[in-house]
Enzyme design. Structure first.
Site, mmCIF file in Angstrom:
data_model
loop_
_atom_site.group_PDB
_atom_site.id
_atom_site.type_symbol
_atom_site.label_atom_id
_atom_site.label_comp_id
_atom_site.label_asym_id
_atom_site.label_seq_id
_atom_site.Cartn_x
_atom_site.Cartn_y
_atom_site.Cartn_z
ATOM 1 N N CYS A 31 13.616 10.600 8.216
ATOM 2 C CA CYS A 31 13.451 10.252 9.625
ATOM 3 C C CYS A 31 14.778 10.224 10.363
ATOM 4 O O CYS A 31 14.809 10.431 11.579
ATOM 5 C CB CYS A 31 12.729 8.917 9.754
ATOM 6 S SG CYS A 31 13.446 7.594 8.768
ATOM 7 N N GLU B 75 8.970 15.702 16.143
ATOM 8 C CA GLU B 75 9.515 15.578 14.794
ATOM 9 C C GLU B 75 8.834 16.584 13.874
ATOM 10 O O GLU B 75 7.648 16.463 13.569
ATOM 11 C CB GLU B 75 9.316 14.159 14.261
ATOM 12 C CG GLU B 75 9.979 13.926 12.929
ATOM 13 C CD GLU B 75 9.856 12.482 12.458
ATOM 14 O OE1 GLU B 75 10.863 11.935 11.974
ATOM 15 O OE2 GLU B 75 8.758 11.925 12.576
ATOM 16 N N LYS C 31 0.854 -1.186 0.000
ATOM 17 C CA LYS C 31 0.000 0.000 0.000
ATOM 18 C C LYS C 31 0.896 1.244 0.000
ATOM 19 O O LYS C 31 1.453 1.621 1.015
ATOM 20 C CB LYS C 31 -0.903 -0.016 1.235
ATOM 21 C CG LYS C 31 -2.210 0.797 1.096
ATOM 22 C CD LYS C 31 -2.030 2.294 1.056
ATOM 23 C CE LYS C 31 -1.621 2.851 2.400
ATOM 24 N NZ LYS C 31 -1.563 4.356 2.381
ATOM 25 N N GLU D 93 9.117 1.190 11.489
ATOM 26 C CA GLU D 93 10.225 2.148 11.409
ATOM 27 C C GLU D 93 9.589 3.520 11.433
ATOM 28 O O GLU D 93 8.938 3.937 10.480
ATOM 29 C CB GLU D 93 11.043 1.919 10.144
ATOM 30 C CG GLU D 93 12.393 2.610 10.175
ATOM 31 C CD GLU D 93 12.352 3.981 9.547
ATOM 32 O OE1 GLU D 93 12.366 4.969 10.325
ATOM 33 O OE2 GLU D 93 12.310 4.086 8.325
#
Length: 502
Positions: free
Chosen positions: A304, A407, A195, A271
């Site tokens: 990231c 973040e 996906k 992750e």
């Protein structure tokens, strides 16, 4: 490629003209059963690139059923030679369309062309499929334990594929992440429902077409199901026929996936996010270290593992802040299709506004924004609709501030002073995340000692690069569960069975 200021306009047209817009389910390239489509928009210009088939519940259910049947009824899970041959075919097909893939990444991701020469395209193209393909022959699929304590026969440990893998990918590095998920899941004998993120579907739909046209991968082994509907996507997590969810994305979504997967006791690989620290020890060579702060400008800070906290000794704070601010002011956002652009757009205007919201709240709380903190006003007219953010340096705050803990996922760095190594280590580790980080020092031994005490899944000493398909990657704490790549990543797609026999 030419390097005019409007190169994205021409590149976007070429990419859209070559894009695969259909999904790939049970060996068939097809549109959604409902006929619905969703828009794919250029981050660089804000203009519509094209549309992609929008899977509904019936399409996702069909993909899961196909993957389940292919795992249970075909020889894919047991035939090492077939898997190896098919992955080599896919590698060759990707190489044959590498330049088209490169332009597609620039168009739909907004990634600067120079990033495609590295982690966006060239690095994963070199080894994301090759490394796990080579492991098929060399991996220890079984081992003998010998006679057990009871003395009743021999014992053997065997490694088997998990089953059906749901691979859910993000938008920031779609080819890199998708190819690494597919390579390891397929090499270990699993079947996959992929996906892609709705912001960047075409890289994955291209893979579906290449599999259909250029490989002997049996129908149902790989299914590519693009959808903008979160409820449709969540079927991958709730359906008991799916055995493992491999997700890369935000920590917030990762937590939801983990919770839903627990209902059917699915295994998960997550992750997730990071808020990594770039630490300059008191003996660091600033000329060598300060250019590393530009990583928050690389692909507009949308990585990231990017280090977005800069930790500097208090007695060097003013000097470092001045030099980094001067460096950031030299970097201007530009057309990602140009070869000399370092800082392109963020993925969309929603993400741009989210980034600027962090900066505005930091200012309201008393932080200093030394440069940036706004959208550029001097873009070429054809790029004016894109989602750009100036490189931003935030000072005058501490590690408890929102902008130092959350973040941001944009070209924003916050500078934090410290008094000694112990405090630097404490501040670096004082985070909900534990994905990556780096340290600069004139003493390699001191750097390695610092690295060994960092609670993070990857780390760089004096600019050393840890990346590669052979290197396990993932995080501690809220940065995730499990590892992608390396032997560790390969094994997470496997089950372990112990057999006693006479």
């Amino acid at each position: 490629m030419t390097t005019t200021s409007t190169e994205s306009t021409a590149l976007n047209q070429r990419a859209a003209g070559r894009a695969e817009t259909r999904m790939y389910i049970d060996g068939e390239l097809r549109d959604a059963r409902s006929g619905k489509q969703f828009d794919n928009t250029s981050p660089a210009t804000g203009e519509l690139l094209g549309t992609t088939s929008a899977a509904g519940p019936e399409d996702m259910v069909a993909a899961i059923a196909a993957a389940r049947r292919a795992f249970d009824e075909t020889e894919w899970s047991t035939n090492h030679g077939l898997r190896k041959r098919c992955l080599v075919q896919l590698q060759e097909a990707l190489e044959s369309e590498s330049e088209e893939l490169r332009e597609e990444i620039v168009a739909e991701v907004g990634a600067p062309l120079m990033t495609t020469m590295m982690a966006q395209v060239d690095w994963p193209l070199a080894d994301a499929l090759r490394f796990p393909t080579e492991l098929i022959d060399s991996f220890a699929w079984s081992r003998e334990l010998g006679v057990g304590k009871a003395g009743d026969g021999q014992r053997r440990v065997v490694k088997e594929p998990v089953g059906v893998v749901a691979a859910i990918a993000p938008w920031n590095y779609p080819f890199e992440i998708v190819s690494n998920k597919l390579g390891q899941a397929l090499a270990t004998g699993n079947t996959v429902v992929l996906k892609p993120d709705p912001n960047t579907p075409w890289t994955s739909t291209r893979l579906g077409r290449l599999i259909a046209e250029h490989t002997d991968i049996p129908a149902g082994v790989v299914n590519v199901v693009p959808t903008p509907d979160n409820e449709v996507a969540e079927l991958l997590v709730s359906d008991p026929r799916v055995d493992l969810v491999s997700f890369t994305g935000s920590t917030q979504v990762g937590r939801r996936i983990a919770g839903r997967a627990a209902e059917t006791l699915k295994r998960v690989f997550l992750e997730l996010g990071g808020k990594s620290a770039l630490v300059l020890l008191d003996d660091a060579d600033l000329d060598a270290a300060i250019p590393s702060t530009l990583q928050v400008c690389f692909h507009a800070g949308q990585g990231c593992a990017i280090n977005s906290r800069l930790l500097v000794p208090a007695h060097r704070y003013d000097e470092v802040v001045a030099r980094v601010a001067e460096l950031f002011e030299m970097i201007r956002p530009g057309d990602p299709a140009r070869g000399d652009t370092l800082l392109g757009p963020v993925i969309n205007t929603r993400q741009r506004d989210r980034i600027l919201g962090f900066v505005d709240r930091a200012k309201a709380a008393g932080a200093q924004v030394l440069t940036g903190g706004a959208a550029p006003t001097d873009l070429h007219p054809e790029l004016a609709g894109g989602s750009y953010v100036l490189p931003t340096l935030v000072a005058g705050t501490d590690n408890s501030a929102e902008i130092a803990r959350q973040e941001v996922f944009g070209p924003v760095m916050v500078v934090l002073p410290y008094s000694d190594d112990a405090e630097a280590l404490a501040v670096a580790n004082d985070s909900d995340y534990g994905l990556s980080g780096s340290v600069f020092t004139s003493s390699p031994d001191r750097g390695m000692e610092f690295a060994n005490r960092i609670r993070a899944g990857s780390f760089s000493v004096n600019g050393g690069l840890f990346y590669g398909a052979d290197a396990p990657y993932g995080g501690y704490k809220a940065s995730g569960i499990g590892r992608q790549n390396g032997i560790e990543g390969f094994e997470q797609y496997l089950e372990t069975k112990t057999i006693g026999y006479l």
